[in-house]
Motif scaffolding. Structure first.
Motif, mmCIF file in Angstrom:
data_model
loop_
_atom_site.group_PDB
_atom_site.id
_atom_site.type_symbol
_atom_site.label_atom_id
_atom_site.label_comp_id
_atom_site.label_asym_id
_atom_site.label_seq_id
_atom_site.Cartn_x
_atom_site.Cartn_y
_atom_site.Cartn_z
ATOM 1 N N LEU A 137 8.836 52.973 -11.211
ATOM 2 C CA LEU A 137 9.771 52.162 -10.442
ATOM 3 C C LEU A 137 9.380 50.684 -10.418
ATOM 4 O O LEU A 137 10.220 49.809 -10.623
ATOM 5 C CB LEU A 137 9.887 52.712 -9.023
ATOM 6 N N ASP A 138 8.098 50.373 -10.189
ATOM 7 C CA ASP A 138 7.666 48.975 -10.136
ATOM 8 C C ASP A 138 7.886 48.262 -11.470
ATOM 9 O O ASP A 138 8.444 47.167 -11.488
ATOM 10 C CB ASP A 138 6.203 48.881 -9.678
ATOM 11 N N PRO A 139 7.511 48.868 -12.615
ATOM 12 C CA PRO A 139 7.812 48.203 -13.886
ATOM 13 C C PRO A 139 9.322 48.056 -14.136
ATOM 14 O O PRO A 139 9.757 47.078 -14.726
ATOM 15 C CB PRO A 139 7.181 49.112 -14.947
ATOM 16 N N LEU A 140 10.100 48.996 -13.663
ATOM 17 C CA LEU A 140 11.548 48.914 -13.822
ATOM 18 C C LEU A 140 12.087 47.684 -13.085
ATOM 19 O O LEU A 140 12.839 46.885 -13.650
ATOM 20 C CB LEU A 140 12.208 50.188 -13.294
ATOM 21 N N ILE A 141 11.649 47.517 -11.831
ATOM 22 C CA ILE A 141 12.102 46.385 -11.020
ATOM 23 C C ILE A 141 11.473 45.074 -11.500
ATOM 24 O O ILE A 141 12.092 44.021 -11.434
ATOM 25 C CB ILE A 141 11.774 46.617 -9.520
ATOM 26 N N GLY A 142 10.239 45.132 -12.005
ATOM 27 C CA GLY A 142 9.524 43.924 -12.411
ATOM 28 C C GLY A 142 9.734 43.489 -13.850
ATOM 29 O O GLY A 142 9.432 42.343 -14.195
ATOM 30 N N ILE A 143 10.242 44.369 -14.703
ATOM 31 C CA ILE A 143 10.423 44.012 -16.121
ATOM 32 C C ILE A 143 11.887 44.162 -16.546
ATOM 33 O O ILE A 143 12.508 43.213 -17.018
ATOM 34 C CB ILE A 143 9.537 44.889 -17.035
ATOM 35 N N VAL A 144 12.437 45.353 -16.387
ATOM 36 C CA VAL A 144 13.778 45.645 -16.900
ATOM 37 C C VAL A 144 14.844 44.855 -16.141
ATOM 38 O O VAL A 144 15.707 44.211 -16.758
ATOM 39 C CB VAL A 144 14.074 47.161 -16.847
ATOM 40 N N CYS A 145 14.787 44.879 -14.817
ATOM 41 C CA CYS A 145 15.804 44.182 -14.026
ATOM 42 C C CYS A 145 15.810 42.670 -14.302
ATOM 43 O O CYS A 145 16.872 42.102 -14.562
ATOM 44 C CB CYS A 145 15.622 44.477 -12.537
ATOM 45 N N GLU B 241 2.495 42.102 -16.610
ATOM 46 C CA GLU B 241 1.113 42.486 -16.901
ATOM 47 C C GLU B 241 0.120 41.455 -16.363
ATOM 48 O O GLU B 241 -0.945 41.824 -15.863
ATOM 49 C CB GLU B 241 0.932 42.691 -18.407
ATOM 50 N N GLN B 242 0.463 40.173 -16.433
ATOM 51 C CA GLN B 242 -0.398 39.131 -15.851
ATOM 52 C C GLN B 242 -0.521 39.324 -14.344
ATOM 53 O O GLN B 242 -1.606 39.185 -13.784
ATOM 54 C CB GLN B 242 0.164 37.738 -16.138
ATOM 55 N N ARG B 243 0.616 39.608 -13.696
ATOM 56 C CA ARG B 243 0.596 39.805 -12.244
ATOM 57 C C ARG B 243 -0.263 41.003 -11.863
ATOM 58 O O ARG B 243 -1.058 40.950 -10.931
ATOM 59 C CB ARG B 243 2.019 39.993 -11.716
ATOM 60 N N ILE B 244 -0.151 42.098 -12.608
ATOM 61 C CA ILE B 244 -0.948 43.300 -12.340
ATOM 62 C C ILE B 244 -2.433 43.000 -12.543
ATOM 63 O O ILE B 244 -3.276 43.397 -11.743
ATOM 64 C CB ILE B 244 -0.496 44.475 -13.236
ATOM 65 N N GLU C 44 -8.133 40.446 -7.944
ATOM 66 C CA GLU C 44 -8.260 40.117 -6.522
ATOM 67 C C GLU C 44 -8.801 41.311 -5.738
ATOM 68 O O GLU C 44 -9.626 41.149 -4.850
ATOM 69 C CB GLU C 44 -6.910 39.672 -5.962
ATOM 70 N N GLN C 45 -8.335 42.517 -6.081
ATOM 71 C CA GLN C 45 -8.815 43.712 -5.389
ATOM 72 C C GLN C 45 -10.275 43.972 -5.709
ATOM 73 O O GLN C 45 -11.053 44.324 -4.840
ATOM 74 C CB GLN C 45 -7.968 44.924 -5.761
ATOM 75 N N GLN C 46 -10.683 43.797 -6.965
ATOM 76 C CA GLN C 46 -12.074 44.002 -7.349
ATOM 77 C C GLN C 46 -12.963 42.970 -6.673
ATOM 78 O O GLN C 46 -14.043 43.294 -6.196
ATOM 79 C CB GLN C 46 -12.239 43.911 -8.869
ATOM 80 N N GLY C 47 -12.512 41.740 -6.617
ATOM 81 C CA GLY C 47 -13.281 40.687 -5.954
ATOM 82 C C GLY C 47 -13.462 40.983 -4.483
ATOM 83 O O GLY C 47 -14.522 40.766 -3.906
ATOM 84 N N GLY C 48 -12.419 41.535 -3.860
ATOM 85 C CA GLY C 48 -12.499 41.871 -2.439
ATOM 86 C C GLY C 48 -13.452 43.024 -2.172
ATOM 87 O O GLY C 48 -14.076 43.088 -1.123
#
Length: 178
Positions: free
Chosen positions: A106-114, A150-153, A159-163
């Protein structure tokens, strides 16, 4: 008895069909459009060629159980020297229906296809707005929305690893740990 068997199979078939993934664009619309020419008409006397900055952002939200809004925003700033010739900000939006799509898709659909589907509308609307200034239209370049996604991911992952590696304190920009 054969009729009962056929009816039960017919009902079962329609239940299976309702579980099939489906995706469709319901509507596109301009959510926001602004054009500013803060230095007109004096800027028209400049002889220098303009420089152009373009920023593209993608967004999305759930509106109902299977209905989503996706947006693509372009901000175009054109300058001659240090003066703004024009600033255009446009948000193209679309309402999409996505039913029975696995959560991980769903996230790739909304973030790429749409955004890929909405971007041609955005390009046309930005070019049209600029044409109405009596200046030549600016045609936005093609955008690789998969690359942006892919850049955003990757950025979120970093950021999560740094945290996880530090104490969890978020420091303002320019501050360091001692």
């Amino acid at each position: 008895m054969a009729d009962q068997k056929q009816n039960s199979q017919g009902n079962q078939g329609s239940q299976e069909d309702s579980q099939d993934p489906s995706f469709s664009l319901q509507r596109t619309y301009i959510k926001d459009l602004s054009l500013e020419m803060p230095n007109a008409p004096q800027i028209f006397l400049e002889q220098e060629g303009p420089t152009v900055e373009v920023s593209i952002n993608v967004g999305g939200q759930r509106l109902a159980d299977t209905v989503y809004e996706a947006t693509v925003t372009a901000t175009v700033t054109t300058r001659i020297g240090d003066k703004v010739l024009y600033l255009v900000e446009a948000t193209q939006a679309g309402i999409f229906e996505a039913a029975n799509i696995p959560a991980e898709q769903l996230d790739p659909l909304i973030g790429i296809v749409c955004p890929t589907m909405l971007y041609p509308y955005l390009r046309a609307n930005v070019a049209d707005a600029i044409t109405r200034t009596s200046l030549p239209p600016l045609h936005l370049a093609e955008v690789n929305f998969q690359g942006l996604y892919e850049q955003r991911i990757a950025q979120l992952s970093q950021e999560q690893q740094g945290g996880q590696e530090d104490s969890g304190l978020i420091l303002p920009p320019g501050m360091t740990r001692q």
